[in-house]
Design an enzyme around this catalytic site. Structure first.
Site, PDB file in Angstrom:
ATOM      1  N   ILE A   1      40.230  25.960  79.992  1.00  8.98           N
ATOM      2  CA  ILE A   1      39.761  24.603  79.655  1.00  8.98           C
ATOM      3  C   ILE A   1      39.378  23.815  80.904  1.00  8.98           C
ATOM      4  CG2 ILE A   1      41.988  23.379  79.579  1.00  8.98           C
ATOM      5  CD1 ILE A   1      39.039  23.077  77.117  1.00  8.98           C
TER       6      ILE A   1
ATOM      7  N   SER B   1      46.456  25.789  91.659  1.00  2.00           N
ATOM      8  CA  SER B   1      46.554  26.888  90.712  1.00  2.00           C
ATOM      9  C   SER B   1      47.033  28.112  91.479  1.00  2.00           C
ATOM     10  CB  SER B   1      45.155  27.151  90.108  1.00  2.00           C
ATOM     11  OG  SER B   1      45.239  27.549  88.775  1.00  2.00           O
ATOM     12  N   ARG B   2      47.723  28.991  90.773  1.00  2.79           N
ATOM     13  CA  ARG B   2      48.235  30.162  91.478  1.00  2.79           C
ATOM     14  C   ARG B   2      47.122  31.171  91.749  1.00  2.79           C
ATOM     15  NH1 ARG B   2      52.391  31.338  86.933  1.00  2.79           N
ATOM     16  NH2 ARG B   2      50.352  31.241  85.972  1.00  2.79           N
TER      17      ARG B   2
ATOM     18  N   LYS C   1      46.209  18.339  75.866  1.00  2.00           N
ATOM     19  CA  LYS C   1      46.975  18.419  74.629  1.00  2.00           C
ATOM     20  C   LYS C   1      47.624  19.791  74.496  1.00  2.00           C
ATOM     21  CE  LYS C   1      45.416  21.177  72.059  1.00  2.00           C
ATOM     22  NZ  LYS C   1      44.703  22.421  71.688  1.00  2.00           N
TER      23      LYS C   1
ATOM     24  N   ASP D   1      48.298  25.170  67.949  1.00  2.00           N
ATOM     25  CA  ASP D   1      47.560  24.763  69.157  1.00  2.00           C
ATOM     26  C   ASP D   1      46.186  24.222  68.753  1.00  2.00           C
ATOM     27  OD1 ASP D   1      47.141  24.845  72.248  1.00  2.00           O
ATOM     28  OD2 ASP D   1      45.417  25.860  71.386  1.00  2.00           O
TER      29      ASP D   1
HETATM   30  P1  NAP Z   1      44.889  29.140  80.191  1.00  2.00           P
HETATM   31  O1  NAP Z   1      43.502  29.399  80.655  1.00  2.00           O
HETATM   32  O2  NAP Z   1      45.663  30.286  79.649  1.00  2.00           O
HETATM   33  O3  NAP Z   1      45.801  28.463  81.303  1.00  2.00           O
HETATM   34  C1  NAP Z   1      45.363  27.520  82.230  1.00  2.00           C
HETATM   35  C2  NAP Z   1      45.929  27.854  83.597  1.00  2.00           C
HETATM   36  O4  NAP Z   1      47.270  27.400  83.716  1.00  2.00           O
HETATM   37  C3  NAP Z   1      46.009  29.330  83.889  1.00  2.00           C
HETATM   38  O5  NAP Z   1      44.763  29.827  84.303  1.00  2.00           O
HETATM   39  C4  NAP Z   1      47.072  29.399  84.970  1.00  2.00           C
HETATM   40  O6  NAP Z   1      46.443  29.264  86.230  1.00  2.00           O
HETATM   41  C5  NAP Z   1      47.941  28.191  84.686  1.00  2.00           C
HETATM   42  N1  NAP Z   1      49.217  28.622  84.139  1.00  2.00           N
HETATM   43  C6  NAP Z   1      49.444  29.376  83.056  1.00  2.00           C
HETATM   44  N2  NAP Z   1      50.767  29.558  82.860  1.00  2.00           N
HETATM   45  C7  NAP Z   1      51.391  28.919  83.871  1.00  2.00           C
HETATM   46  C8  NAP Z   1      52.736  28.749  84.220  1.00  2.00           C
HETATM   47  N3  NAP Z   1      53.724  29.286  83.498  1.00  2.00           N
HETATM   48  N4  NAP Z   1      53.030  28.013  85.326  1.00  2.00           N
HETATM   49  C9  NAP Z   1      52.044  27.466  86.050  1.00  2.00           C
HETATM   50  N5  NAP Z   1      50.730  27.600  85.760  1.00  2.00           N
HETATM   51  C10 NAP Z   1      50.411  28.314  84.683  1.00  2.00           C
HETATM   52  O7  NAP Z   1      44.907  28.003  79.083  1.00  2.00           O
HETATM   53  P2  NAP Z   1      43.768  26.998  78.601  1.00  2.00           P
HETATM   54  O8  NAP Z   1      43.031  27.580  77.465  1.00  2.00           O
HETATM   55  O9  NAP Z   1      42.991  26.488  79.749  1.00  2.00           O
HETATM   56  O10 NAP Z   1      44.724  25.868  77.968  1.00  2.00           O
HETATM   57  C11 NAP Z   1      45.475  25.001  78.767  1.00  2.00           C
HETATM   58  C12 NAP Z   1      45.810  23.766  77.947  1.00  2.00           C
HETATM   59  O11 NAP Z   1      44.584  23.181  77.507  1.00  2.00           O
HETATM   60  C13 NAP Z   1      46.625  24.083  76.679  1.00  2.00           C
HETATM   61  O12 NAP Z   1      47.578  23.091  76.450  1.00  2.00           O
HETATM   62  C14 NAP Z   1      45.571  24.084  75.573  1.00  2.00           C
HETATM   63  O13 NAP Z   1      46.115  23.680  74.334  1.00  2.00           O
HETATM   64  C15 NAP Z   1      44.598  23.039  76.093  1.00  2.00           C
HETATM   65  N6  NAP Z   1      43.234  23.226  75.573  1.00  2.00           N
HETATM   66  C16 NAP Z   1      42.665  24.458  75.551  1.00  2.00           C
HETATM   67  C17 NAP Z   1      41.388  24.611  74.986  1.00  2.00           C
HETATM   68  C18 NAP Z   1      40.692  25.943  74.926  1.00  2.00           C
HETATM   69  O14 NAP Z   1      39.659  26.047  74.251  1.00  2.00           O
HETATM   70  N7  NAP Z   1      41.170  26.969  75.597  1.00  2.00           N
HETATM   71  C19 NAP Z   1      40.717  23.498  74.468  1.00  2.00           C
HETATM   72  C20 NAP Z   1      41.303  22.252  74.588  1.00  2.00           C
HETATM   73  C21 NAP Z   1      42.567  22.130  75.135  1.00  2.00           C
HETATM   74  P3  NAP Z   1      46.976  30.061  87.524  1.00  2.00           P
HETATM   75  O15 NAP Z   1      47.375  31.427  87.062  1.00  2.00           O
HETATM   76  O16 NAP Z   1      45.797  30.062  88.450  1.00  2.00           O
HETATM   77  O17 NAP Z   1      48.141  29.255  88.022  1.00  2.00           O
END
Ligand code: NAP
Length: 307
Positions: free
Chosen positions: A11, A33-34, A87, A165
């Site tokens: 996101i 970010s890691r 969110k 979610d």
């Molecule tokens: P994601 O790509 O799986 O995670 C985002 C980043 O967070 C990962 O690339 C990772 O980066 C970091 N991360 C993951 N687990 C972690 C941990 N345990 N500790 C520290 N850093 C961690 O997820 P996403 O889809 O972007 O979603 C993130 C949030 O946005 C969620 O709450 C989701 O509900 C919301 N969201 C998502 C979407 C969608 O379409 N995907 C839409 C709207 C809102 P590093 O490995 O580089 O640290």
């Protein structure tokens, strides 16, 4: 204003980076970010170090999954930074209340964003429902988790919400547009036998005027996603589709064009206003319904889920 983006994943790259880059209010000054980075932007892999070294950055936008978010938000607030939360704003309601109290004590802004509330047709849907008697409302939110969240194991781990979610997006719209508050009265949650969070759900809500309000969530929709809210009233039928992007009233499509387009540009515009005024925007009502579903919902165990 200088902003740091934390959690460079799906996101952050799909929505936050373009919204920040296109906004006159914001400069993306660091990422934390890691693994993830953004071209041309100073990258940190240690949040505490970024906070210590970059006192010029007053705002932090957290795009991590919900479970690790609290620790980051707490550190940012204690370091006197304004905080924007993806969110859902945390893994539990108590965490969110604690963050709000902390933000007040440290006199910083805190914003629990709900991107779907910023969809183009949500304000028109809300305006249309005013003064009408609601008879029936159905939320139908179905998508293919393998397409929309590929490999995101956190979504099926405790605190990841599973099908809620995306479902919380529907609830963020519902709580925005309904003139009368509803509350959950029954739910059935379907859990894969090898996962901690539900993959499908059916929920019913109490409506103070007796309207029939229900919601179906499904993470195994094989085809195109359905993100629809349909409301039958004494004065016609409203259908809000595409997650709030399309509105049809009695068969006529609303073709008005909003002045600022895009959910995330609107979220960042609201954050700029909050920081300017020192405001806090922490509406937790969408999350309360999810917590109620986990409290009250009957649990069914189904087939294993593998990516
Ligand atoms: P994601 O790509 O799986 O995670 C985002 C980043 O967070 C990962 O690339 C990772 O980066 C970091 N991360 C993951 N687990 C972690 C941990 N345990 N500790 C520290 N850093 C961690 O997820 P996403 O889809 O972007 O979603 C993130 C949030 O946005 C969620 O709450 C989701 O509900 C919301 N969201 C998502 C979407 C969608 O379409 N995907 C839409 C709207 C809102 P590093 O490995 O580089 O640290």
């Amino acid at each position: 204003m200088e902003v740091a983006l934390v959690g460079i994943g799906k996101i952050a790259l799909d929505q936050h980076v373009p919204a920040i880059n296109d906004s006159p209010d914001w400069d993306l000054s660091a990422t934390v970010s890691r693994h993830g980075t953004v071209d041309g932007v100073p990258a940190y892999d240690d949040f505490a170090r970024m906070l210590a070294e970059r006192s010029d950055i007053r705002v932090v936008s957290l795009c991590l999954p919900p479970v690790p978010r609290f620790g980051y938000a707490e550190a940012a607030i204690r370091a006197g930074r304004h905080v924007m939360l993806e969110k859902p704003p945390g893994a539990t309601l108590s965490e969110c209340h604690a963050l709000e109290a902390m933000a007040r004590a440290h006199r910083v802004s805190l914003y629990a964003t709900w991107h779907s509330r910023q969809a183009d047709k949500v304000p028109a849907a809300k305006a249309w429902l005013v003064g009408k008697t609601l008879r029936k409302l159905t939320v139908n939110w179905r998508e293919n988790v393998r397409q929309w969240h590929p490999g995101q194991d956190w979504i099926f781990e405790a605190g990841g919400l599973g099908v809620f979610d995306p479902g919380i997006n529907a609830l963020s719209i519902l709580t925005e547009i309904l003139p009368d508050p509803v509350h959950l009265s029954a739910a059935v949650l379907k859990f894969p036998e090898n996962r901690d969070t539900p993959i499908a759900a059916e929920c019913q809500f109490f409506h103070p005027e007796g309207a029939e309000v229900s919601m179906v969530l499904d993470f195994l929709e094989p085809g195109e996603p359905t993100w629809t809210i349909r409301a039958e009233t004494d004065q016609g039928v409203m259908v809000l589709e595409n997650g709030g992007g399309k509105l049809t009233i009695d068969g006529h499509v609303d073709d008005s064009v909003p002045c600022l387009s895009g959910e995330y540009p609107r979220l960042y515009a609201q954050m700029a206003r909050l920081v300017e005024k020192g405001g806090i925007d922490m509406d937790l009502s969408p999350m309360r319904h999810v917590a109620d579903a986990f409290t009250l919902g009957r649990r069914i165990t189904g087939a294993r889920f593998e990516w």
